[in-house]
Design a protein around this motif. Structure first.
Motif, PDB file in Angstrom:
ATOM      1  N   TRP A 252      -6.061  -1.371   1.295  1.00  0.00           N
ATOM      2  CA  TRP A 252      -5.727  -0.055   1.834  1.00  0.00           C
ATOM      3  C   TRP A 252      -6.486   1.046   1.100  1.00  0.00           C
ATOM      4  O   TRP A 252      -7.064   1.948   1.713  1.00  0.00           O
ATOM      5  CB  TRP A 252      -4.223   0.170   1.719  1.00  0.00           C
ATOM      6  N   ASN A 253      -6.502   0.978  -0.221  1.00  0.00           N
ATOM      7  CA  ASN A 253      -7.179   2.005  -1.013  1.00  0.00           C
ATOM      8  C   ASN A 253      -8.678   1.990  -0.767  1.00  0.00           C
ATOM      9  O   ASN A 253      -9.308   3.053  -0.661  1.00  0.00           O
ATOM     10  CB  ASN A 253      -6.882   1.805  -2.496  1.00  0.00           C
ATOM     11  N   SER A 254      -9.256   0.790  -0.690  1.00  0.00           N
ATOM     12  CA  SER A 254     -10.696   0.685  -0.451  1.00  0.00           C
ATOM     13  C   SER A 254     -11.070   1.282   0.898  1.00  0.00           C
ATOM     14  O   SER A 254     -12.044   2.049   1.008  1.00  0.00           O
ATOM     15  CB  SER A 254     -11.129  -0.780  -0.520  1.00  0.00           C
ATOM     16  N   HIS A 255     -10.300   0.943   1.924  1.00  0.00           N
ATOM     17  CA  HIS A 255     -10.596   1.495   3.248  1.00  0.00           C
ATOM     18  C   HIS A 255     -10.356   3.000   3.273  1.00  0.00           C
ATOM     19  O   HIS A 255     -11.119   3.742   3.888  1.00  0.00           O
ATOM     20  CB  HIS A 255      -9.741   0.804   4.309  1.00  0.00           C
ATOM     21  N   GLY A 256      -9.295   3.449   2.604  1.00  0.00           N
ATOM     22  CA  GLY A 256      -9.016   4.885   2.563  1.00  0.00           C
ATOM     23  C   GLY A 256     -10.144   5.675   1.934  1.00  0.00           C
ATOM     24  O   GLY A 256     -10.483   6.783   2.398  1.00  0.00           O
ATOM     25  N   GLU A 257     -10.752   5.129   0.889  1.00  0.00           N
ATOM     26  CA  GLU A 257     -11.884   5.806   0.248  1.00  0.00           C
ATOM     27  C   GLU A 257     -13.062   5.916   1.217  1.00  0.00           C
ATOM     28  O   GLU A 257     -13.749   6.937   1.254  1.00  0.00           O
ATOM     29  CB  GLU A 257     -12.295   5.046  -1.015  1.00  0.00           C
ATOM     30  N   GLN A 258     -13.299   4.869   2.000  1.00  0.00           N
ATOM     31  CA  GLN A 258     -14.368   4.925   3.002  1.00  0.00           C
ATOM     32  C   GLN A 258     -14.085   5.999   4.047  1.00  0.00           C
ATOM     33  O   GLN A 258     -14.983   6.737   4.460  1.00  0.00           O
ATOM     34  CB  GLN A 258     -14.507   3.567   3.691  1.00  0.00           C
ATOM     35  N   VAL A 259     -12.827   6.079   4.483  1.00  0.00           N
ATOM     36  CA  VAL A 259     -12.454   7.077   5.490  1.00  0.00           C
ATOM     37  C   VAL A 259     -12.666   8.484   4.948  1.00  0.00           C
ATOM     38  O   VAL A 259     -13.238   9.345   5.622  1.00  0.00           O
ATOM     39  CB  VAL A 259     -10.985   6.867   5.928  1.00  0.00           C
ATOM     40  N   ILE A 260     -12.209   8.731   3.710  1.00  0.00           N
ATOM     41  CA  ILE A 260     -12.367  10.061   3.116  1.00  0.00           C
ATOM     42  C   ILE A 260     -13.840  10.434   3.008  1.00  0.00           C
ATOM     43  O   ILE A 260     -14.242  11.556   3.340  1.00  0.00           O
ATOM     44  CB  ILE A 260     -11.704  10.105   1.728  1.00  0.00           C
ATOM     45  N   ARG A 261     -14.670   9.485   2.577  1.00  0.00           N
ATOM     46  CA  ARG A 261     -16.107   9.776   2.465  1.00  0.00           C
ATOM     47  C   ARG A 261     -16.710  10.111   3.817  1.00  0.00           C
ATOM     48  O   ARG A 261     -17.651  10.911   3.908  1.00  0.00           O
ATOM     49  CB  ARG A 261     -16.839   8.597   1.829  1.00  0.00           C
TER      50      ARG A 261
ATOM     51  N   PRO B 183       0.831  -1.208   0.000  1.00  0.00           N
ATOM     52  CA  PRO B 183       0.000   0.000   0.000  1.00  0.00           C
ATOM     53  C   PRO B 183       0.860   1.251   0.000  1.00  0.00           C
ATOM     54  O   PRO B 183       1.978   1.254   0.518  1.00  0.00           O
ATOM     55  CB  PRO B 183      -0.799  -0.130   1.304  1.00  0.00           C
ATOM     56  N   ASP B 184       0.335   2.298  -0.583  1.00  0.00           N
ATOM     57  CA  ASP B 184       0.994   3.603  -0.566  1.00  0.00           C
ATOM     58  C   ASP B 184       0.554   4.319   0.710  1.00  0.00           C
ATOM     59  O   ASP B 184      -0.610   4.713   0.838  1.00  0.00           O
ATOM     60  CB  ASP B 184       0.598   4.407  -1.804  1.00  0.00           C
ATOM     61  N   LEU B 185       1.464   4.525   1.629  1.00  0.00           N
ATOM     62  CA  LEU B 185       1.135   5.103   2.928  1.00  0.00           C
ATOM     63  C   LEU B 185       1.347   6.617   2.979  1.00  0.00           C
ATOM     64  O   LEU B 185       1.426   7.190   4.065  1.00  0.00           O
ATOM     65  CB  LEU B 185       1.964   4.429   4.032  1.00  0.00           C
ATOM     66  N   THR B 186       1.405   7.250   1.823  1.00  0.00           N
ATOM     67  CA  THR B 186       1.671   8.692   1.789  1.00  0.00           C
ATOM     68  C   THR B 186       0.679   9.465   2.650  1.00  0.00           C
ATOM     69  O   THR B 186       1.075  10.281   3.500  1.00  0.00           O
ATOM     70  CB  THR B 186       1.627   9.218   0.343  1.00  0.00           C
ATOM     71  N   ALA B 187      -0.614   9.252   2.457  1.00  0.00           N
ATOM     72  CA  ALA B 187      -1.624  10.017   3.195  1.00  0.00           C
ATOM     73  C   ALA B 187      -1.555   9.722   4.691  1.00  0.00           C
ATOM     74  O   ALA B 187      -1.713  10.624   5.520  1.00  0.00           O
ATOM     75  CB  ALA B 187      -3.018   9.711   2.655  1.00  0.00           C
ATOM     76  N   PHE B 188      -1.320   8.473   5.029  1.00  0.00           N
ATOM     77  CA  PHE B 188      -1.198   8.063   6.433  1.00  0.00           C
ATOM     78  C   PHE B 188      -0.055   8.806   7.114  1.00  0.00           C
ATOM     79  O   PHE B 188      -0.202   9.349   8.215  1.00  0.00           O
ATOM     80  CB  PHE B 188      -0.974   6.552   6.469  1.00  0.00           C
ATOM     81  N   LEU B 189       1.090   8.864   6.446  1.00  0.00           N
ATOM     82  CA  LEU B 189       2.256   9.520   7.020  1.00  0.00           C
ATOM     83  C   LEU B 189       2.130  11.041   6.986  1.00  0.00           C
ATOM     84  O   LEU B 189       2.696  11.739   7.830  1.00  0.00           O
ATOM     85  CB  LEU B 189       3.524   9.050   6.306  1.00  0.00           C
ATOM     86  N   MET B 190       1.370  11.563   6.030  1.00  0.00           N
ATOM     87  CA  MET B 190       1.082  13.006   6.025  1.00  0.00           C
ATOM     88  C   MET B 190       0.232  13.381   7.238  1.00  0.00           C
ATOM     89  O   MET B 190       0.422  14.442   7.840  1.00  0.00           O
ATOM     90  CB  MET B 190       0.394  13.410   4.725  1.00  0.00           C
TER      91      MET B 190
ATOM     92  N   ILE C 224       7.220   0.355  14.317  1.00  0.00           N
ATOM     93  CA  ILE C 224       6.607  -0.964  14.521  1.00  0.00           C
ATOM     94  C   ILE C 224       5.528  -1.262  13.485  1.00  0.00           C
ATOM     95  O   ILE C 224       5.537  -2.309  12.827  1.00  0.00           O
ATOM     96  CB  ILE C 224       5.992  -1.056  15.937  1.00  0.00           C
ATOM     97  N   ALA C 225       4.573  -0.344  13.353  1.00  0.00           N
ATOM     98  CA  ALA C 225       3.362  -0.655  12.589  1.00  0.00           C
ATOM     99  C   ALA C 225       3.512  -0.462  11.091  1.00  0.00           C
ATOM    100  O   ALA C 225       2.933  -1.222  10.309  1.00  0.00           O
ATOM    101  CB  ALA C 225       2.196   0.194  13.103  1.00  0.00           C
ATOM    102  N   VAL C 226       4.256   0.544  10.674  1.00  0.00           N
ATOM    103  CA  VAL C 226       4.343   0.816   9.233  1.00  0.00           C
ATOM    104  C   VAL C 226       4.895  -0.384   8.463  1.00  0.00           C
ATOM    105  O   VAL C 226       4.315  -0.780   7.432  1.00  0.00           O
ATOM    106  CB  VAL C 226       5.149   2.109   8.967  1.00  0.00           C
ATOM    107  N   PRO C 227       5.973  -1.025   8.918  1.00  0.00           N
ATOM    108  CA  PRO C 227       6.420  -2.229   8.183  1.00  0.00           C
ATOM    109  C   PRO C 227       5.376  -3.345   8.178  1.00  0.00           C
ATOM    110  O   PRO C 227       5.247  -4.084   7.184  1.00  0.00           O
ATOM    111  CB  PRO C 227       7.680  -2.657   8.948  1.00  0.00           C
ATOM    112  N   LEU C 228       4.614  -3.460   9.269  1.00  0.00           N
ATOM    113  CA  LEU C 228       3.585  -4.505   9.329  1.00  0.00           C
ATOM    114  C   LEU C 228       2.436  -4.200   8.369  1.00  0.00           C
ATOM    115  O   LEU C 228       1.887  -5.120   7.738  1.00  0.00           O
ATOM    116  CB  LEU C 228       3.055  -4.637  10.763  1.00  0.00           C
ATOM    117  N   ILE C 229       2.062  -2.944   8.261  1.00  0.00           N
ATOM    118  CA  ILE C 229       1.017  -2.572   7.299  1.00  0.00           C
ATOM    119  C   ILE C 229       1.470  -2.920   5.886  1.00  0.00           C
ATOM    120  O   ILE C 229       0.709  -3.505   5.096  1.00  0.00           O
ATOM    121  CB  ILE C 229       0.700  -1.065   7.408  1.00  0.00           C
ATOM    122  N   ARG C 230       2.706  -2.578   5.572  1.00  0.00           N
ATOM    123  CA  ARG C 230       3.208  -2.832   4.219  1.00  0.00           C
ATOM    124  C   ARG C 230       3.293  -4.326   3.909  1.00  0.00           C
ATOM    125  O   ARG C 230       3.120  -4.742   2.768  1.00  0.00           O
ATOM    126  CB  ARG C 230       4.576  -2.175   4.055  1.00  0.00           C
TER     127      ARG C 230
END
Length: 221
Positions: A147-156, A13-20, A133-139
């Motif tokens: 990740w993208n599907s959940h991110g779209e739900q969060v944004i909405r 997953p691209d974690l750019t938004a998460f890390l922003m 700890i968590a970022v490597p586990l997410i990746r």
């Protein structure tokens, strides 16, 4: 809960938004700790309170998504990670009293500077641990599609009124490369709205809160 297929796992997953968002949390409470000590007038005081409410609401939302979606999904696929992720959940709970003190409107905002600094320091340590700890586990354990599907739900879930300010806030705290990567993930109409409407509006808000100094364009250093 279904397990990600081995075919999909290599697509991280691209974690750019998460890390922003992390960059926003790292920055904002330090800025607020400085400005709460010297509100210029009642309008400035009200704007400070509104910013505190805004950022804290997103902090709660961020932690809730981690505790109820991200961490359980990772543990379902890698049970050996449970103890590590439990530490991060416990840190969320340890941070909560600092949040309560910083947002206590029964006390004048100028008296909350110490609580804001403590929140800033505790949250910074937590985000260091989370990224270690968590970022490597997410990746490793969550696919790009999930990740993208959940991110779209969060944004909405933020609604039309919340999205412009959210975009402005994370971009104000992030470096230009991250802003460009984030922008590339959105269609042209959204990018144009951000550049010509959302960002100028947030830039004015940031200047009213903290004074000049924020770059005029979010995607240029």
């Amino acid at each position: 809960m279904s397990t990600a297929s081995e075919t999909d796992r290599h697509v991280e997953p691209d974690l750019t938004a998460f890390l922003m968002a992390h960059a926003g949390f790292r920055t904002e409470f330090g800025l607020l700790a400085e400005v709460v000590e010297r509100p210029r007038d009642e309008a400035h005081r009200a704007l400070i309170e509104d910013q505190i409410t805004f950022v804290v609401s997103h902090l709660h939302h961020h932690h809730h998504e981690e505790d109820t979606f991200l961490w359980p999904l990772i543990v379902s696929r890698a049970p050996q990670t449970a103890a590590l992720l439990d530490v991060l959940t416990e840190q969320h709970e340890e941070i909560d009293p600092y949040v309560t003190a910083a947002t206590d409107r029964t006390r004048p905002v100028v008296e909350r500077a110490t609580a804001m600094r403590r929140l800033h320091d505790a949250l910074g340590r937590h985000l260091d641990d989370e990224e270690r700890i968590a970022v490597p586990l997410i990746r490793t354990h969550i696919t790009a599609a999930e990740w993208n599907s959940h991110g779209e739900q969060v944004i909405r879930s933020f609604g039309r009124k919340g999205i412009p300010m959210l975009f402005g806030w994370v971009c104000a705290a992030s470096d230009s490369a991250a802003v460009r990567r984030s922008a590339d993930q959105h269609p042209l109409p959204v990018r144009l709205l951000f550049r010509f409407v959302w960002w100028p509006k947030y830039h004015r808000r940031h200047t009213a809160l903290y004074g000049p100094g924020l770059r005029r364009s979010p995607d240029r250093g």
